[in-house]
Design a protein around this motif. Structure first.
Motif, PDB file in Angstrom:
ATOM      1  N   HIS A   1       0.831  -1.208   0.000  1.00 32.83           N
ATOM      2  CA  HIS A   1       0.000   0.000   0.000  1.00 32.83           C
ATOM      3  C   HIS A   1       0.866   1.259   0.000  1.00 32.83           C
ATOM      4  O   HIS A   1       0.604   2.214  -0.757  1.00 32.83           O
ATOM      5  N   GLU A   2       1.948   1.296   0.839  1.00 26.84           N
ATOM      6  CA  GLU A   2       2.828   2.458   0.914  1.00 26.84           C
ATOM      7  C   GLU A   2       3.555   2.683  -0.403  1.00 26.84           C
ATOM      8  O   GLU A   2       3.713   3.818  -0.871  1.00 26.84           O
ATOM      9  N   LYS A   3       4.039   1.624  -1.019  1.00 23.96           N
ATOM     10  CA  LYS A   3       4.745   1.761  -2.305  1.00 23.96           C
ATOM     11  C   LYS A   3       3.822   2.333  -3.373  1.00 23.96           C
ATOM     12  O   LYS A   3       4.242   3.164  -4.189  1.00 23.96           O
ATOM     13  N   ALA A   4       2.573   1.907  -3.379  1.00 20.52           N
ATOM     14  CA  ALA A   4       1.622   2.424  -4.370  1.00 20.52           C
ATOM     15  C   ALA A   4       1.398   3.928  -4.171  1.00 20.52           C
ATOM     16  O   ALA A   4       1.340   4.693  -5.149  1.00 20.52           O
ATOM     17  N   ALA A   5       1.300   4.364  -2.893  1.00 23.66           N
ATOM     18  CA  ALA A   5       1.079   5.790  -2.628  1.00 23.66           C
ATOM     19  C   ALA A   5       2.279   6.615  -3.069  1.00 23.66           C
ATOM     20  O   ALA A   5       2.132   7.693  -3.667  1.00 23.66           O
ATOM     21  N   ILE A   6       3.516   6.135  -2.773  1.00 22.66           N
ATOM     22  CA  ILE A   6       4.736   6.868  -3.183  1.00 22.66           C
ATOM     23  C   ILE A   6       4.818   6.945  -4.697  1.00 22.66           C
ATOM     24  O   ILE A   6       5.141   7.990  -5.289  1.00 22.66           O
ATOM     25  N   THR A   7       4.504   5.835  -5.385  1.00 20.46           N
ATOM     26  CA  THR A   7       4.564   5.809  -6.857  1.00 20.46           C
ATOM     27  C   THR A   7       3.592   6.821  -7.443  1.00 20.46           C
ATOM     28  O   THR A   7       3.929   7.555  -8.401  1.00 20.46           O
ATOM     29  N   GLU A   8       2.390   6.901  -6.880  1.00 19.40           N
ATOM     30  CA  GLU A   8       1.384   7.826  -7.406  1.00 19.40           C
ATOM     31  C   GLU A   8       1.841   9.280  -7.275  1.00 19.40           C
ATOM     32  O   GLU A   8       1.712  10.072  -8.216  1.00 19.40           O
ATOM     33  N   ARG A   9       2.406   9.668  -6.085  1.00 18.19           N
ATOM     34  CA  ARG A   9       2.831  11.046  -5.883  1.00 18.19           C
ATOM     35  C   ARG A   9       3.972  11.421  -6.826  1.00 18.19           C
ATOM     36  O   ARG A   9       3.957  12.486  -7.455  1.00 18.19           O
ATOM     37  N   LEU A  10       4.994  10.563  -6.924  1.00 24.65           N
ATOM     38  CA  LEU A  10       6.150  10.893  -7.765  1.00 24.65           C
ATOM     39  C   LEU A  10       5.758  10.972  -9.227  1.00 24.65           C
ATOM     40  O   LEU A  10       6.227  11.845  -9.975  1.00 24.65           O
ATOM     41  N   THR A  11       4.879  10.098  -9.667  1.00 28.39           N
ATOM     42  CA  THR A  11       4.472  10.085 -11.084  1.00 28.39           C
ATOM     43  C   THR A  11       3.701  11.371 -11.418  1.00 28.39           C
ATOM     44  O   THR A  11       3.896  11.965 -12.498  1.00 28.39           O
ATOM     45  N   SER A  12       2.861  11.845 -10.489  1.00 28.34           N
ATOM     46  CA  SER A  12       2.075  13.059 -10.765  1.00 28.34           C
ATOM     47  C   SER A  12       2.991  14.280 -10.901  1.00 28.34           C
ATOM     48  O   SER A  12       2.805  15.108 -11.814  1.00 28.34           O
ATOM     49  N   TYR A  13       4.029  14.422  -9.994  1.00 28.91           N
ATOM     50  CA  TYR A  13       4.932  15.560 -10.095  1.00 28.91           C
ATOM     51  C   TYR A  13       5.820  15.466 -11.326  1.00 28.91           C
ATOM     52  O   TYR A  13       6.172  16.487 -11.946  1.00 28.91           O
ATOM     53  N   ALA A  14       6.207  14.269 -11.723  1.00 24.43           N
ATOM     54  CA  ALA A  14       7.041  14.108 -12.926  1.00 24.43           C
ATOM     55  C   ALA A  14       6.272  14.523 -14.169  1.00 24.43           C
ATOM     56  O   ALA A  14       6.811  15.175 -15.068  1.00 24.43           O
ATOM     57  N   LYS A  15       4.980  14.134 -14.255  1.00 24.28           N
ATOM     58  CA  LYS A  15       4.177  14.516 -15.419  1.00 24.28           C
ATOM     59  C   LYS A  15       3.958  16.023 -15.481  1.00 24.28           C
ATOM     60  O   LYS A  15       3.893  16.605 -16.566  1.00 24.28           O
ATOM     61  N   LEU A  16       3.871  16.671 -14.264  1.00 25.16           N
ATOM     62  CA  LEU A  16       3.549  18.091 -14.210  1.00 25.16           C
ATOM     63  C   LEU A  16       4.758  18.964 -14.568  1.00 25.16           C
ATOM     64  O   LEU A  16       4.608  19.975 -15.271  1.00 25.16           O
ATOM     65  N   TYR A  17       5.974  18.593 -14.139  1.00 26.45           N
ATOM     66  CA  TYR A  17       7.121  19.494 -14.281  1.00 26.45           C
ATOM     67  C   TYR A  17       8.243  18.925 -15.138  1.00 26.45           C
ATOM     68  O   TYR A  17       9.218  19.631 -15.404  1.00 26.45           O
ATOM     69  N   LEU A  18       8.150  17.646 -15.606  1.00 22.16           N
ATOM     70  CA  LEU A  18       9.228  17.048 -16.403  1.00 22.16           C
ATOM     71  C   LEU A  18       8.668  16.463 -17.675  1.00 22.16           C
ATOM     72  O   LEU A  18       7.461  16.215 -17.804  1.00 22.16           O
ATOM     73  N   ALA A  19       9.578  16.205 -18.622  1.00 20.70           N
ATOM     74  CA  ALA A  19       9.200  15.483 -19.834  1.00 20.70           C
ATOM     75  C   ALA A  19       9.055  14.001 -19.472  1.00 20.70           C
ATOM     76  O   ALA A  19       9.223  13.596 -18.325  1.00 20.70           O
ATOM     77  N   ASP A  20       8.742  13.175 -20.445  1.00 17.41           N
ATOM     78  CA  ASP A  20       8.549  11.748 -20.196  1.00 17.41           C
ATOM     79  C   ASP A  20       9.877  11.110 -19.765  1.00 17.41           C
ATOM     80  O   ASP A  20      10.843  11.062 -20.535  1.00 17.41           O
ATOM     81  N   VAL A  21       9.951  10.622 -18.500  1.00 19.70           N
ATOM     82  CA  VAL A  21      11.199  10.031 -17.976  1.00 19.70           C
ATOM     83  C   VAL A  21      10.983   8.590 -17.522  1.00 19.70           C
ATOM     84  O   VAL A  21      11.879   7.987 -16.926  1.00 19.70           O
ATOM     85  N   GLY A  22       9.791   7.984 -17.799  1.00 22.59           N
ATOM     86  CA  GLY A  22       9.551   6.593 -17.444  1.00 22.59           C
ATOM     87  C   GLY A  22       9.248   6.433 -15.956  1.00 22.59           C
ATOM     88  O   GLY A  22       8.803   7.355 -15.287  1.00 22.59           O
ATOM     89  N   ASN A  23       9.529   5.213 -15.449  1.00 22.33           N
ATOM     90  CA  ASN A  23       9.222   4.889 -14.043  1.00 22.33           C
ATOM     91  C   ASN A  23      10.481   4.786 -13.180  1.00 22.33           C
ATOM     92  O   ASN A  23      10.430   4.201 -12.088  1.00 22.33           O
ATOM     93  N   ASP A  24      11.584   5.304 -13.659  1.00 21.57           N
ATOM     94  CA  ASP A  24      12.828   5.269 -12.875  1.00 21.57           C
ATOM     95  C   ASP A  24      12.779   6.382 -11.814  1.00 21.57           C
ATOM     96  O   ASP A  24      12.970   7.566 -12.109  1.00 21.57           O
ATOM     97  N   PHE A  25      12.482   5.963 -10.560  1.00 21.49           N
ATOM     98  CA  PHE A  25      12.310   6.960  -9.489  1.00 21.49           C
ATOM     99  C   PHE A  25      13.604   7.710  -9.181  1.00 21.49           C
ATOM    100  O   PHE A  25      13.577   8.885  -8.826  1.00 21.49           O
ATOM    101  N   SER A  26      14.746   7.055  -9.304  1.00 25.53           N
ATOM    102  CA  SER A  26      16.022   7.738  -9.041  1.00 25.53           C
ATOM    103  C   SER A  26      16.226   8.875 -10.034  1.00 25.53           C
ATOM    104  O   SER A  26      16.633   9.984  -9.670  1.00 25.53           O
ATOM    105  N   LYS A  27      15.926   8.611 -11.318  1.00 21.70           N
ATOM    106  CA  LYS A  27      16.073   9.639 -12.351  1.00 21.70           C
ATOM    107  C   LYS A  27      15.071  10.773 -12.122  1.00 21.70           C
ATOM    108  O   LYS A  27      15.401  11.955 -12.267  1.00 21.70           O
ATOM    109  N   ILE A  28      13.818  10.388 -11.771  1.00 17.04           N
ATOM    110  CA  ILE A  28      12.800  11.410 -11.500  1.00 17.04           C
ATOM    111  C   ILE A  28      13.253  12.308 -10.357  1.00 17.04           C
ATOM    112  O   ILE A  28      13.153  13.540 -10.428  1.00 17.04           O
TER     113      ILE A  28
END
Length: 1004
Positions: A656-683
């Motif tokens: 459950h915690e991993k899903a919540a972290i993934t959702e938050r990081l993905t939303s900020y990446a889409k808002l302020y970055l170009a397409d960078v995939g699911n690599d959280f370190s790169k994001i």
């Protein structure tokens, strides 16, 4: 600098204290004790060891111990220069015998101690570093000016000694002389001398020619005074003319310069006007170029700021983004934890399988979790298992004991039977005992026979020894008698032939006596007869006893005695074995009873095992042998099941915690970055870079805005300064009453000439002012044109006047001589002698008065010098302390314009004399001055400050402030003595020593 700290106090005997050791004194050491606990004694002990015990003539207490212990003790002190030093002082001459031992082994006496203490004496130490109630009590008893003088004296010497000395000097002066007094000594002497002078004049009138001589003497004396005056006037004129020769050129130049200055007149022109206007011109011109440059730079900065615009939405969401980025390590940690949980679950499943194999039971997790394995059940299982094991062990022990007791019983029965078979029958034993009783009579006869035979042997041996001894004695006596008889015979013959009948009688009588002695041996013969008679009786007894023994030879008594002895042995053995047999029978029966008790306990424990095994779902055959082990395996299985459930719940939470972290990081990446995939370190890396870039833009804008503000401020400042300079230039022109700079410069040249004249005039006056000639005398001397001629005239007047003066002095001496001759006769001479005696006494009294007057003057000058040189530094420190103690209510301490008092300045600048302050505030002033004195004027003496209950009149706040002030005195060790318990909370417990009678202890 003398820096010392007392580390240990060892009191051998001092007052009521005996054999007291106080170790490890701290930098701020507190001694608490009730009255008579020894606080003042310890203070006096420290003074005595350092500076000597009070002498018998001293008014101070000597603290000699009453209990017979040795008087004295020692201090162990750390000196910064010399290290550890031991100072020991014991009873001895005057102030006691002192021994000083340094750390390097050096020893010494009073001289070394004075060197260590920097020649500090006891009075000065007590005045500067030792506080007690005495100083505060003096404050309470003083009024008016006395209080101010006391505080001033305290600031000078630490005590009231200066004020006392000043009062004592004034008292001594008034005791000797008062302008309108009658009783002072000098006044009395003057009155007596005046009366004698009148009597002397009356007596002098009786002498013929005396008045004429006195009149001539007065005329001569008057003429001498006139000539001396004229001579002095002439010499004074000569000195003035010599001085005028040195300065007359300067005086004339001064008059000329004054005339020139007067001719130039008075007109307004500012001081150093030319120099000032030139400087203003030099400062005004550069401002135009600087102002233009600043305007260009301001425009450039505004353009640069317009080109930089940060992304405000990103900056607004910065905290949320950073919070999400901070979750990336948590995400990785959760992933790792999930893997670990899966490994643990596999391991737990393996453990559960192993337990199932050990129990051989069809266990299910739901069923196992319902089994009761609480502490009470576990305790019952352990008790039942232990009891089962104990019963088995007891049964085994009883079986072994049963066999052992049974065998022992059978063995004893066999031994009893064996002993009875070896015993003699009763009738046979009676016969043997009768025969043995006759044997005792035989032994009695044998004993008596032996005694008789011993006596016979003794008599025979004694008789032979007596015979031998008697023969030897008899032979010796015969030899002696023959020799004496021969001498007596010769003596008889000599008496017969010489007709000395006395010798003849003596020789004959002596010979007859010797013959009688040799013939007297019948006693020995009587003794031999007695011995022979006793020996015959003993021989008859011996024969009789031998005949009696012949009758007992046929009976074998020893064999019978041996047989009885063996029978007695077997009889005793039989009785002993019977007792053991009875005891063994009792033991055997006890073992049987224990077997019965064991069976009852085993049945009860079996019922308990069955009951517990049913509750735990354990088969009875397992409970019989492995009940505790089975319970432990079930308990372990239950714990594993719970741990498994917890791990499964944790895995679900991680997902459950991993899903919540993934959702938050993905939303900020889409808002302020170009397409960078699911690599959280790169994001995370890109988002942090993006935030830093935007912050960089903000910083650049802030820097440029700061520069812009600085430029605007500089521009405004320059404009203000330029306007100020122009205004100053305009003021200069207005002061000179001109409108153009050219007129200003022309007027300035004239002012410069006048200034040079004034400077030269000041220089001349500096030289002239050291001359003793006054202005009117200089004006008079200016009229003299030929100074040398006038000097020669005065020199010509001096020589005749000097000659006349010498002549008159000779006449005066002759007149005095004639008057002296007249005065030496009659009552006049006696009065004159008395007059001169009184005059001499008056002069001596006046000298004493002069000495005290000079002492008072010297003291006043010393005090004045102290006020001007040393006191300001001490007062500055005292003001600092007083401001702290009074919480800045009183801030300054001023000296009186005259006298030796102080004025205290309050926060509102109101001044108070010392007697106008409250009692507690006066005490605070006193404490501030005392501490400032130790901290400034005596700062090179870093001695311990000893305080004995000096702040008992302070309220809680004042006490707290003064104790806080004492803790700031880092250069001095503080020894604080108190009997008040309310002060103890202000100190660290480890710094408080509790004084009891004859005992010192530290209570933390």
């Amino acid at each position: 600098m003398i820096d010392l700290k007392i580390q240990e106090i060892h009191i051998y005997g001092f007052g009521q204290l005996s054999n007291v050791v106080i170790n490890d004194l701290s930098d701020f050491q507190v001694f608490y004790g009730e009255n008579e606990a020894g606080k003042s004694t310890i203070m006096a002990f420290i003074h005595g060891i350092l500076f000597g015990f009070p002498t018998k003539q001293s008014s101070e207490l000597r603290y000699v111990p009453k209990n017979g212990s040795s008087y004295g003790g020692k201090l162990i002190i750390y000196f910064e220069e010399f290290g550890i030093a031991t100072i020991e002082r014991i009873r001895g001459k005057a102030a006691g015998d002192v021994t000083v031992t340094l750390e390097d082994g050096t020893t010494g006496d009073e001289e070394l101690l004075k060197q260590l203490l920097g020649n500090m004496d006891k009075g000065l130490f007590q005045a500067i570093f030792s506080f007690n109630l005495h100083g505060l009590q003096n404050i309470h008893q003083m009024k008016g000016d006395e209080l101010g003088k006391f505080l001033f004296s305290t600031g000078t010497l630490g005590t009231e000694r200066l004020a006392k000395t000043e009062a004592e000097l004034q008292k001594e002066l008034e005791a000797r002389f008062k302008p309108s007094g009658k009783k002072p000594l000098v006044n009395e002497k003057l009155k007596a001398l005046h009366e004698l002078s009148g009597d002397l004049k009356k007596a002098a009138a009786k002498n013929q020619g005396y008045e004429a001589l006195v009149s001539d003497k007065e005329k001569i004396h008057k003429e001498i005074e006139d000539i001396s005056h004229k001579l002095q006037v002439v010499k004074s004129e000569v000195e003035k003319l010599n001085e005028w020769q040195k300065i007359h050129s300067l005086v004339k130049e001064e008059k000329w310069i004054q005339a020139e200055i007067k001719s130039l007149g008075e007109y307004p022109f500012p001081a150093r006007g030319i120099e000032r206007i030139e400087k203003l011109n030099q400062l005004i011109y550069p401002y135009n170029a600087q102002i233009s440059s600043l305007l260009e730079r301001i425009d450039q900065l505004k353009k640069e700021m317009a080109s930089i615009q940060p992304e405000n939405q990103l900056l607004a969401d910065e905290s949320k983004i950073l919070a999400a980025l901070d979750q990336i390590p948590i995400y990785e940690q959760l992933t790792l934890e999930k893997q670990q949980c899966k490994v643990k679950l596999a391991d737990l499943q393996e453990k559960m399988s192993i337990i199932n194999e050990k129990l051989h039971l069809p266990l299910r997790e739901e069923e196992v979790l319902t089994i009761n394995t609480n502490i009470y059940m576990k305790n019952q299982v352990e008790q039942a298992a232990r009891k089962q094991q104990k019963l088995l062990e007891v049964k085994q022990d009883l079986e072994e004991k049963f066999l052992e007791e049974k065998n022992a019983l059978e063995d004893l029965e066999r031994k009893v039977n064996f002993a009875e078979t070896h015993m003699i029958p009763a009738h046979e034993r009676e016969r043997i005992e009768k025969l043995v009783s006759d044997d005792s009579e035989k032994r009695k006869v044998e004993y008596e026979l032996k005694a008789v035979q011993d006596k016979i042997e003794y008599f025979k041996h004694s008789s032979e020894q007596d015979k031998k001894t008697f023969a030897a004695i008899k032979k010796q006596k015969q030899n002696q008698s023959l020799a004496i008889g021969a001498l007596l015979l010769v003596l008889s013959l000599y008496g017969f032939y010489s007709k000395q009948w006395i010798l003849l009688v003596i020789g004959v009588l002596g010979t007859l006596l010797i013959v009688f002695f040799l013939s007297n041996n019948n006693n020995n013969r009587k003794n031999d007869a007695k011995i022979n008679q006793a020996l015959s009786q003993l021989l008859e007894d011996e024969k009789r006893f031998i005949q009696q023994l012949e009758r007992y030879k046929n009976s074998n008594i020893p064999a019978l005695q041996e047989k009885l002895k063996k029978d007695n042995y077997w009889k005793e053995q039989q009785q002993l074995l019977k007792i053991k047999l009875e005891q063994q029978q009792t033991q055997y029966e006890k073992v049987i009873r224990k077997f019965e008790e064991l069976e009852i306990d085993a049945a009860e424990n079996q019922d308990m095992l069955v009951k517990l095994s049913n509750e735990l779902h354990i088969p009875e055959y397992i409970a019989q042998s492995f009940f505790l082990e089975a319970f432990q395996l079930i308990e372990q299985y239950k714990l594993i099941c719970r741990e498994k459930r917890n791990l499964l719940a944790r895995v679900e939470f991680i997902n459950h915690e991993k899903a919540a972290i993934t959702e938050r990081l993905t939303s900020y990446a889409k808002l302020y970055l170009a397409d960078v995939g699911n690599d959280f370190s790169k994001i995370g890396y890109l988002l942090r870079n993006k935030i830093r870039e935007e912050h960089g833009k903000v910083i650049k804008i802030q820097e440029k805005q700061g520069k812009l503000d600085d430029f605007n401020a500089d521009l405004n400042q320059m404009k203000l300064e330029q306007a100020h300079l122009i205004s100053e230039k305009k003021k200069l022109l207005e002061e000179a009453n001109v409108e153009e700079e050219a007129a200003f410069y022309e007027l300035g040249k004239e002012a410069e000439s006048k200034l040079k004249f004034i400077e030269r005039l000041e220089d001349i006056r500096k030289h002239v002012q050291y001359s003793f000639l006054k202005n009117d005398e200089m004006e008079r001397l200016l009229q003299i044109h030929n100074i040398e001629e006038r000097l020669n005239q005065f020199h010509n007047q001096i020589e005749p006047l000097s000659s006349r003066l010498i002549e008159l002095q000779e006449k005066l001496a002759a007149a005095n001589y004639q008057i002296q001759i007249l005065e030496e006769g009659g009552s006049y001479s006696e009065l004159l002698h008395h007059y001169k005696q009184q005059k001499f006494e008056l002069e001596e009294a006046a000298k004493e008065w002069t000495v005290f007057c000079l002492a008072q003057n010297i003291l006043s000058k010393t005090v004045e010098k102290y006020k001007n040189v040393h006191l300001p530094r001490m007062l500055a420190k005292a003001e600092e302390y007083l401001s702290f103690l009074t919480e800045e209510q009183y801030q300054r301490i001023h000296l009186q314009q005259s006298g030796t008092g102080f004025l205290i300045e309050r926060r509102d600048h109101t001044l108070f004399e010392a007697n106008e302050l409250s009692q507690a505030t006066t005490e605070q002033v006193y404490v501030s001055i005392r501490l400032a004195l130790a901290a400034t004027l005596y700062e090179k003496y870093r001695f311990p400050i000893i305080i004995d209950d000096s702040f008992v009149n302070f309220d809680g706040n004042r006490t707290k402030k003064v104790l806080e002030l004492l803790t700031t005195l880092q250069n001095n060790q503080i020894l604080f003595f108190t009997c008040h318990t309310h002060l103890l909370p202000y100190f660290h417990p480890e710094n408080v020593m509790y004084l009891h009678k004859d005992n010192v202890e530290v209570i933390s």
